[in-house]
Motif scaffolding. Structure first.
Motif, PDB file in Angstrom:
ATOM      1  N   SER B  72      37.230  33.913  47.978  1.00 15.65           N
ATOM      2  CA  SER B  72      38.662  34.047  47.700  1.00 15.65           C
ATOM      3  C   SER B  72      39.359  32.696  47.777  1.00 15.65           C
ATOM      4  N   LEU B  73      39.032  31.911  48.812  1.00 14.41           N
ATOM      5  CA  LEU B  73      39.705  30.624  48.994  1.00 14.41           C
ATOM      6  C   LEU B  73      39.369  29.662  47.857  1.00 14.41           C
ATOM      7  N   LEU B 208      54.299  32.355  46.923  1.00 16.44           N
ATOM      8  CA  LEU B 208      54.211  33.662  46.261  1.00 16.44           C
ATOM      9  C   LEU B 208      53.117  33.650  45.194  1.00 16.44           C
ATOM     10  N   GLY B 209      52.955  32.499  44.541  1.00 16.93           N
ATOM     11  CA  GLY B 209      51.859  32.353  43.576  1.00 16.93           C
ATOM     12  C   GLY B 209      50.512  32.537  44.264  1.00 16.93           C
ATOM     13  N   ILE B 210      50.349  31.901  45.432  1.00 23.44           N
ATOM     14  CA  ILE B 210      49.100  32.041  46.192  1.00 23.44           C
ATOM     15  C   ILE B 210      48.877  33.508  46.559  1.00 23.44           C
ATOM     16  N   GLY B 211      49.952  34.169  47.025  1.00 23.01           N
ATOM     17  CA  GLY B 211      49.837  35.577  47.400  1.00 23.01           C
ATOM     18  C   GLY B 211      49.384  36.428  46.230  1.00 23.01           C
ATOM     19  N   ARG B 212      49.935  36.119  45.067  1.00 22.13           N
ATOM     20  CA  ARG B 212      49.596  36.880  43.864  1.00 22.13           C
ATOM     21  C   ARG B 212      48.126  36.667  43.504  1.00 22.13           C
ATOM     22  N   VAL B 213      47.674  35.415  43.604  1.00 18.76           N
ATOM     23  CA  VAL B 213      46.307  35.071  43.209  1.00 18.76           C
ATOM     24  C   VAL B 213      45.284  35.661  44.178  1.00 18.76           C
ATOM     25  N   ILE B 214      45.557  35.533  45.471  1.00 18.25           N
ATOM     26  CA  ILE B 214      44.562  35.960  46.450  1.00 18.25           C
ATOM     27  C   ILE B 214      44.428  37.482  46.456  1.00 18.25           C
ATOM     28  N   GLY B 215      45.490  38.190  46.038  1.00 13.98           N
ATOM     29  CA  GLY B 215      45.440  39.645  46.032  1.00 13.98           C
ATOM     30  C   GLY B 215      44.981  40.240  44.717  1.00 13.98           C
ATOM     31  N   GLU B 216      44.814  39.414  43.697  1.00 18.14           N
ATOM     32  CA  GLU B 216      44.444  39.953  42.388  1.00 18.14           C
ATOM     33  C   GLU B 216      42.990  40.437  42.404  1.00 18.14           C
ATOM     34  N   THR B 217      42.800  41.597  41.818  1.00 17.90           N
ATOM     35  CA  THR B 217      41.501  42.247  41.932  1.00 17.90           C
ATOM     36  C   THR B 217      40.722  42.298  40.623  1.00 17.90           C
ATOM     37  N   MET B 218      41.349  42.864  39.594  1.00 15.65           N
ATOM     38  CA  MET B 218      40.578  43.210  38.399  1.00 15.65           C
ATOM     39  C   MET B 218      39.965  41.987  37.724  1.00 15.65           C
ATOM     40  N   VAL B 219      40.774  40.931  37.573  1.00 18.69           N
ATOM     41  CA  VAL B 219      40.280  39.727  36.891  1.00 18.69           C
ATOM     42  C   VAL B 219      39.058  39.168  37.618  1.00 18.69           C
ATOM     43  N   VAL B 220      39.175  38.996  38.938  1.00 17.12           N
ATOM     44  CA  VAL B 220      38.055  38.385  39.649  1.00 17.12           C
ATOM     45  C   VAL B 220      36.834  39.299  39.662  1.00 17.12           C
ATOM     46  N   MET B 221      37.069  40.601  39.715  1.00 14.62           N
ATOM     47  CA  MET B 221      35.925  41.507  39.699  1.00 14.62           C
ATOM     48  C   MET B 221      35.201  41.427  38.355  1.00 14.62           C
ATOM     49  N   MET B 222      35.965  41.242  37.283  1.00 19.94           N
ATOM     50  CA  MET B 222      35.354  41.252  35.957  1.00 19.94           C
ATOM     51  C   MET B 222      34.700  39.923  35.585  1.00 19.94           C
ATOM     52  N   VAL B 223      35.234  38.798  36.075  1.00 20.64           N
ATOM     53  CA  VAL B 223      34.734  37.525  35.541  1.00 20.64           C
ATOM     54  C   VAL B 223      34.054  36.574  36.526  1.00 20.64           C
ATOM     55  N   THR B 224      34.081  36.853  37.846  1.00 14.49           N
ATOM     56  CA  THR B 224      33.525  35.820  38.735  1.00 14.49           C
ATOM     57  C   THR B 224      32.061  36.046  39.095  1.00 14.49           C
ATOM     58  N   GLY B 225      31.416  37.018  38.494  1.00 15.88           N
ATOM     59  CA  GLY B 225      29.978  37.147  38.662  1.00 15.88           C
ATOM     60  C   GLY B 225      29.527  38.010  39.823  1.00 15.88           C
ATOM     61  N   ASN B 226      30.451  38.376  40.729  1.00 16.87           N
ATOM     62  CA  ASN B 226      30.132  39.306  41.807  1.00 16.87           C
ATOM     63  C   ASN B 226      28.879  38.974  42.589  1.00 16.87           C
ATOM     64  N   SER B 227      28.802  37.731  43.078  1.00 17.95           N
ATOM     65  CA  SER B 227      27.642  37.413  43.871  1.00 17.95           C
ATOM     66  C   SER B 227      28.099  36.966  45.258  1.00 17.95           C
ATOM     67  N   PRO B 228      27.889  37.826  46.274  1.00 18.42           N
ATOM     68  CA  PRO B 228      28.471  37.554  47.595  1.00 18.42           C
ATOM     69  C   PRO B 228      27.688  36.510  48.382  1.00 18.42           C
ATOM     70  N   THR B 240      35.072  37.618  45.663  1.00 15.67           N
ATOM     71  CA  THR B 240      36.249  37.542  46.526  1.00 15.67           C
ATOM     72  C   THR B 240      36.363  38.779  47.406  1.00 15.67           C
ATOM     73  N   LEU B 241      37.295  38.719  48.346  1.00 13.48           N
ATOM     74  CA  LEU B 241      37.574  39.862  49.220  1.00 13.48           C
ATOM     75  C   LEU B 241      37.956  41.088  48.382  1.00 13.48           C
ATOM     76  N   THR B 242      38.873  40.861  47.447  1.00 14.28           N
ATOM     77  CA  THR B 242      39.393  41.984  46.662  1.00 14.28           C
ATOM     78  C   THR B 242      38.299  42.629  45.817  1.00 14.28           C
ATOM     79  N   ALA B 243      37.480  41.786  45.161  1.00 13.76           N
ATOM     80  CA  ALA B 243      36.457  42.324  44.277  1.00 13.76           C
ATOM     81  C   ALA B 243      35.416  43.115  45.068  1.00 13.76           C
TER      82      ALA B 243
END
Lengths: 281, 289
Positions: B72-73, B208-228, B240-243
């Protein structure tokens, strides 16, 4: 002049920055429309998906999203407007009021997926609504509350204080004052904010992920305890979990979703313009 | 006296609904807390907070939040680095430079961006941006942190632009006029006077921009590869946390350790965004004074 040249350079850079921001916006919309417009037919809008979503339309998802928006509105509108009335017209400056304001700020910052978790544990599991329209609408409603409250608050605050003073001086009670001398003039602002927040709810996926959305449900729901398909969720699963589906169907789903959200935005803009013309003070 | 009674009822409702808002926040927190603490009955809180691996279905399962937090960071940092200069720059252009007809066009375009659902941007990340970055940066996969950062930066722009613009416009005219009176150019007045005076509001916009970004779920789940895994750079897949919550909730059994672990992740997210919003609100309040 050196300072003049420097200003010229600085303003050009700012202009280019702005171009770098707005050009992708136009390109994004154009890209989605170009790739999906061909797939939008009457059948696509009015038929359920067929053959593992590789054919057919998205009718149940459109209906599902509309139902969820209506459900969200039924819960969030009264609650949001009444809390804003409390904050503007009734509240004294005490701890309780400050706590409400803090809560509104906090609610507006909670990530949508956390609303999803909360909706799941409270409505789906604890209250046993199951994955349903009811659970999804309630979750979306709580998420929309802060925007509705903030918009209503601003609308109420923009009504001149003299309106209230005159009404109160004529012997009207506080509620009569609010009902007849404040609310009618605040309605446009309230509607604008409400429609905007509902349009945001319509596009949200994360809160309905485990509270309302169905992967594939070709029939329409019968009661509020049924699951529904929803447009954003449909786009998500077809984009990530349905192989061999033609891309243009996904783009077309995207167009319908964007169109729905824009339509709601447009309604709010028209409402605002319409009432602004009638404003008499 | 029926009018008195109906008035009493409606005023009671009004007071109640104020209370209900507080109840919602408290109950969101308590429900997250309750379910998170069910995890810590059997799983050490230290292993959760400092554990370096997230392996929910291995035997024994590991629920270390560090890789997700770092994911997430990383993504948030990337997004903010891209978003803030662009956002504040365009806010300056819209507020101080653009002629009024252009201003209206630009503001409507930004509003259009704010209205585009995140799932649509995630989809564009999958079909276009991911493959584009893979081909041009010669990556093994386009589904990586950078793709997420770029899309999130794009998504956070309306927040950053509109709040920065409000802050710039809110600076009293007299400040600028005094600068002009001393012979400053428009740019000098904007850069040396207006921008510093609006700094609280701009910091709020960034928060507020940071808050919006760190809480966003769908985009990161779809494009960041989902590898923990603990990310080494933005060019590799991460999660990320959200994904994690969104991706794994559907596969867990209600009441299992894994299920509670996801609530603990949600609690971490809740606390982070709470702090960010608190700071943003404090900045906004300072800006208004």
């Amino acid at each position: 002049m050196k300072a003049k040249t420097r200003q010229q350079i600085a303003f050009t850079i700012l202009g280019l920055t702005t171009l770098l921001v707005v050009a992708p916006i136009v390109l994004t919309i154009a890209y989605v429309v170009k790739n999906g417009a061909g797939a939008i037919t009457w059948d696509f809008l009015t038929e359920p998906p067929r053959n593992g979503m590789k054919q057919g339309g998205i009718f149940p998802a459109i209906v599902g999203t509309v139902i969820l928006i209506i459900g969200t509105m039924l819960f969030s509108l009264p609650l949001g407007i009444l809390s804003a009335i409390y904050l503007v017209e009734y509240a004294k400056d005490n701890l309780f009021t400050r706590l409400i304001k803090l809560s509104v700020v906090n609610l507006s910052g909670i990530p949508s997926i956390v609303y999803g978790l909360f909706g799941f544990t409270l409505f789906v599991v604890f209250l046993r609504f199951g994955t349903s329209i009811l659970a999804g609408s309630l979750t979306l409603a709580i998420m929309s509350l802060p925007v509705i409250i903030t918009a209503t608050k601003e609308a109420l605050e923009s009504v001149p204080a003299s309106f209230r003073e005159i009404s109160l001086s004529l012997g009207a009670s506080r509620w009569q004052t609010v009902r007849y001398c404040v609310l009618p003039y605040a309605i446009p602002g309230i509607l604008t904010g409400t429609v905007l927040s509902l349009s945001r709810a319509a596009g949200e996926t994360a809160p309905i992920l485990f509270t309302a959305a169905a992967f594939y449900l070709p029939r329409l729901p019968h009661s509020v305890f049924d699951q529904v398909m929803a447009l954003p969720y449909h786009l998500y699963i077809t984009a990530t979990q349905v192989p061999n589906m033609p891309d243009k169907l996904k783009f077309a789903t995207g167009i319908v979703l964007i169109a729905l959200v824009f339509l709601m935005n447009l309604v709010s803009i028209i409402l605002r313009a319409h009432y602004r013309k009638k404003k008499q003070w | 006296m029926p009018r008195r009674i109906s008035e009493y009822v409606i005023e009671a409702c009004i007071r109640m609904s104020g209370l209900v808002v507080i109840i919602f926040v408290v109950s969101i927190f308590l429900f997250l807390l309750k379910d998170s603490f069910s995890l810590f009955d059997g799983y050490k809180i230290r292993d959760f907070l400092f554990g370096k691996s997230w392996l929910p279905i291995s035997e024994p399962p590991k629920f270390g939040v560090v890789p997700l937090l770092l994911g997430s960071l990383y993504v948030t940092f990337g997004a903010i680095v891209i978003c803030v200069p662009l956002g504040v720059g365009s806010a300056m252009f819209i507020a101080e430079v653009a002629p009024s007809h252009l201003k209206h066009v630009l503001k409507s375009l930004v509003e259009i961006l704010a209205a585009i659902p995140s799932v649509v941007l995630g989809f564009i990340g999958i079909v276009w941006l991911g493959p584009f970055l893979r081909n041009h940066l010669h990556l093994s996969t386009g589904m990586c942190g950078l793709t997420g950062s770029l899309l999130l930066a794009f998504m956070a722009l309306p927040t950053v632009i509109s709040i920065s613009e409000d802050a710039l416009i809110g600076v009293p005219r007299a400040f600028k006029e005094a600068a002009f009176g001393l012979g400053a150019t428009r740019w000098q007045a904007l850069w040396r006077i207006v921008l510093p005076s609006a700094s609280s509001g701009i910091i709020a916009a960034v928060m507020l921009g940071i808050g919006r970004v760190i809480g966003e779920t769908m985009v990161v789940m779809m494009v960041t590869g989902n590898s923990p895994v603990i990310p080494k750079s933005l060019l590799q897949p991460l999660r990320t946390l959200t994904a994690t919550i969104a991706g794994e909730m559907g596969e867990t059994v209600a009441g299992s350790e894994h299920y509670f672990a996801l609530f603990a992740v949600g609690l971490v997210l809740f606390i982070i965004t709470f702090i960010i919003n608190f700071i943003a609100d404090a900045c906004l309040r300072r800006a208004r004074k």
